[in-house]
Design a protein around this motif. Structure first.
Motif, PDB file in Angstrom:
ATOM      1  N   ASP A  52      13.138 -11.098   7.887  1.00 31.37           N
ATOM      2  CA  ASP A  52      13.408 -10.147   6.885  1.00 31.37           C
ATOM      3  C   ASP A  52      12.134  -9.524   6.378  1.00 31.37           C
ATOM      4  O   ASP A  52      12.068  -8.230   6.353  1.00 31.37           O
ATOM      5  CB  ASP A  52      13.871 -10.933   5.454  1.00 31.37           C
ATOM      6  N   LEU A  68      11.243  -6.832   9.158  1.00 29.34           N
ATOM      7  CA  LEU A  68      12.157  -5.790   8.768  1.00 29.34           C
ATOM      8  C   LEU A  68      11.540  -5.103   7.724  1.00 29.34           C
ATOM      9  O   LEU A  68      12.054  -3.715   7.585  1.00 29.34           O
ATOM     10  CB  LEU A  68      13.598  -6.019   8.754  1.00 29.34           C
ATOM     11  N   GLU A  96      28.862   5.496   7.252  1.00 26.98           N
ATOM     12  CA  GLU A  96      28.968   4.943   8.228  1.00 26.98           C
ATOM     13  C   GLU A  96      27.863   5.226   9.348  1.00 26.98           C
ATOM     14  O   GLU A  96      27.588   4.492  10.062  1.00 26.98           O
ATOM     15  CB  GLU A  96      30.333   5.247   8.834  1.00 26.98           C
ATOM     16  N   ASN A 122      24.578   3.788   8.290  1.00 30.34           N
ATOM     17  CA  ASN A 122      24.646   2.539   8.479  1.00 30.34           C
ATOM     18  C   ASN A 122      24.418   2.090  10.248  1.00 30.34           C
ATOM     19  O   ASN A 122      23.764   1.445  10.848  1.00 30.34           O
ATOM     20  CB  ASN A 122      26.082   1.694   8.148  1.00 30.34           C
ATOM     21  N   GLN A 123      25.469   2.890  11.111  1.00 27.68           N
ATOM     22  CA  GLN A 123      25.107   2.618  12.288  1.00 27.68           C
ATOM     23  C   GLN A 123      23.720   2.894  12.808  1.00 27.68           C
ATOM     24  O   GLN A 123      23.167   2.290  13.882  1.00 27.68           O
ATOM     25  CB  GLN A 123      26.179   3.574  13.206  1.00 27.68           C
ATOM     26  N   ARG A 124      23.175   4.202  12.455  1.00 27.66           N
ATOM     27  CA  ARG A 124      21.811   4.465  13.044  1.00 27.66           C
ATOM     28  C   ARG A 124      20.901   3.419  12.263  1.00 27.66           C
ATOM     29  O   ARG A 124      19.852   3.145  13.019  1.00 27.66           O
ATOM     30  CB  ARG A 124      21.452   5.913  12.441  1.00 27.66           C
ATOM     31  N   ARG A 125      20.947   2.873  11.119  1.00 31.77           N
ATOM     32  CA  ARG A 125      20.118   1.929  10.580  1.00 31.77           C
ATOM     33  C   ARG A 125      20.130   0.684  11.432  1.00 31.77           C
ATOM     34  O   ARG A 125      19.097   0.043  11.783  1.00 31.77           O
ATOM     35  CB  ARG A 125      20.275   1.666   9.118  1.00 31.77           C
ATOM     36  N   ASN A 126      21.412   0.390  11.811  1.00 25.94           N
ATOM     37  CA  ASN A 126      21.542  -0.809  12.737  1.00 25.94           C
ATOM     38  C   ASN A 126      20.906  -0.696  14.084  1.00 25.94           C
ATOM     39  O   ASN A 126      20.252  -1.749  14.636  1.00 25.94           O
ATOM     40  CB  ASN A 126      23.111  -1.293  12.883  1.00 25.94           C
ATOM     41  N   GLU A 127      20.904   0.582  14.660  1.00 28.74           N
ATOM     42  CA  GLU A 127      20.422   0.767  15.984  1.00 28.74           C
ATOM     43  C   GLU A 127      18.803   0.641  15.761  1.00 28.74           C
ATOM     44  O   GLU A 127      18.130   0.091  16.696  1.00 28.74           O
ATOM     45  CB  GLU A 127      20.771   2.200  16.577  1.00 28.74           C
ATOM     46  N   GLU A 128      18.046   1.409  14.816  1.00 28.87           N
ATOM     47  CA  GLU A 128      16.991   1.246  14.436  1.00 28.87           C
ATOM     48  C   GLU A 128      16.123  -0.050  14.218  1.00 28.87           C
ATOM     49  O   GLU A 128      15.127  -0.483  14.744  1.00 28.87           O
ATOM     50  CB  GLU A 128      16.363   2.326  13.170  1.00 28.87           C
ATOM     51  N   LEU A 129      17.052  -0.954  13.493  1.00 27.19           N
ATOM     52  CA  LEU A 129      16.458  -2.258  13.316  1.00 27.19           C
ATOM     53  C   LEU A 129      16.646  -3.132  14.309  1.00 27.19           C
ATOM     54  O   LEU A 129      15.578  -3.864  14.427  1.00 27.19           O
ATOM     55  CB  LEU A 129      17.325  -2.900  11.914  1.00 27.19           C
ATOM     56  N   ALA A 130      17.576  -2.922  15.274  1.00 25.91           N
ATOM     57  CA  ALA A 130      17.606  -3.782  16.381  1.00 25.91           C
ATOM     58  C   ALA A 130      16.423  -3.383  17.349  1.00 25.91           C
ATOM     59  O   ALA A 130      16.078  -4.292  17.945  1.00 25.91           O
ATOM     60  CB  ALA A 130      19.062  -3.379  16.984  1.00 25.91           C
TER      61      ALA A 130
END
Length: 164
Positions: free
Chosen positions: A28, A31, A104, A107-115
């Motif tokens: 955390d 991130l 949506e 959230n998808q782009r945020r998940n991609e960037e954080l991954a």
């Protein structure tokens, strides 16, 4: 009996000689605080700024139409009032759809960037483990002693490696 105690002491010292090196990392914090995560957040804000502004403008139009209908509805003809209500309802439906799609997509782009940030962090963590001969590095734990927390070291390594 003496032989058994001697073997027991010998086994205990052998176990100490092979004691595992363990560390922990707070994902955390990575991130939240890493330069890579901050750069990802800035990138997302820039990428979604226009859509966010469009939604804000649409919300303002919706509010203006609603206020106008509330203020002037009583003096309008029934046909005009019904048309304004239909227009307002249609705009509200469009607004809610666009708002849902925006959330949506964000959230998808945020998940991609954080991954991607976590992937880079994991590579740095693996390098630290190999260089400093750690046997185990955990990322999620109920409790971590500050003595084995290497999060600051990972943050520094991420920053200095230029993996932003």
């Amino acid at each position: 009996m003496a032989l058994a105690m001697t073997l027991g002491v010998g086994a205990a010292s052998a176990a100490q000689a092979q004691e595992a090196r363990i560390a922990a990392v707070n994902s955390d914090r990575i991130l939240r605080e890493s330069a890579a995560a901050k750069a990802a957040q800035t990138k997302l804000e820039a990428e979604f700024a226009k859509r966010d502004k469009d939604l804000q403008d649409m919300a303002q139009r919706l509010k203006s139409m609603s206020d106008s209908l509330d203020k002037n509805g009583a003096s309008m003809s029934p046909a005009d009032r019904a048309q304004k209500q239909r227009d307002l309802s249609q705009l509200d439906t469009d607004f809610q759809r666009k708002q849902r799609e925006f959330r949506e997509d964000l959230n998808q782009r945020r998940n991609e960037e954080l991954a991607a940030v976590l992937d880079r962090a994991n590579k740095v963590i693996k390098q630290i483990a190999e260089q400093q001969h750690y046997d185990l590095i955990v990322q999620e734990a109920v409790y971590v002693s500050p003595r084995i927390d290497i999060t600051d070291q990972v943050l520094k390594a991420l920053a200095s490696s230029g993996t932003n």
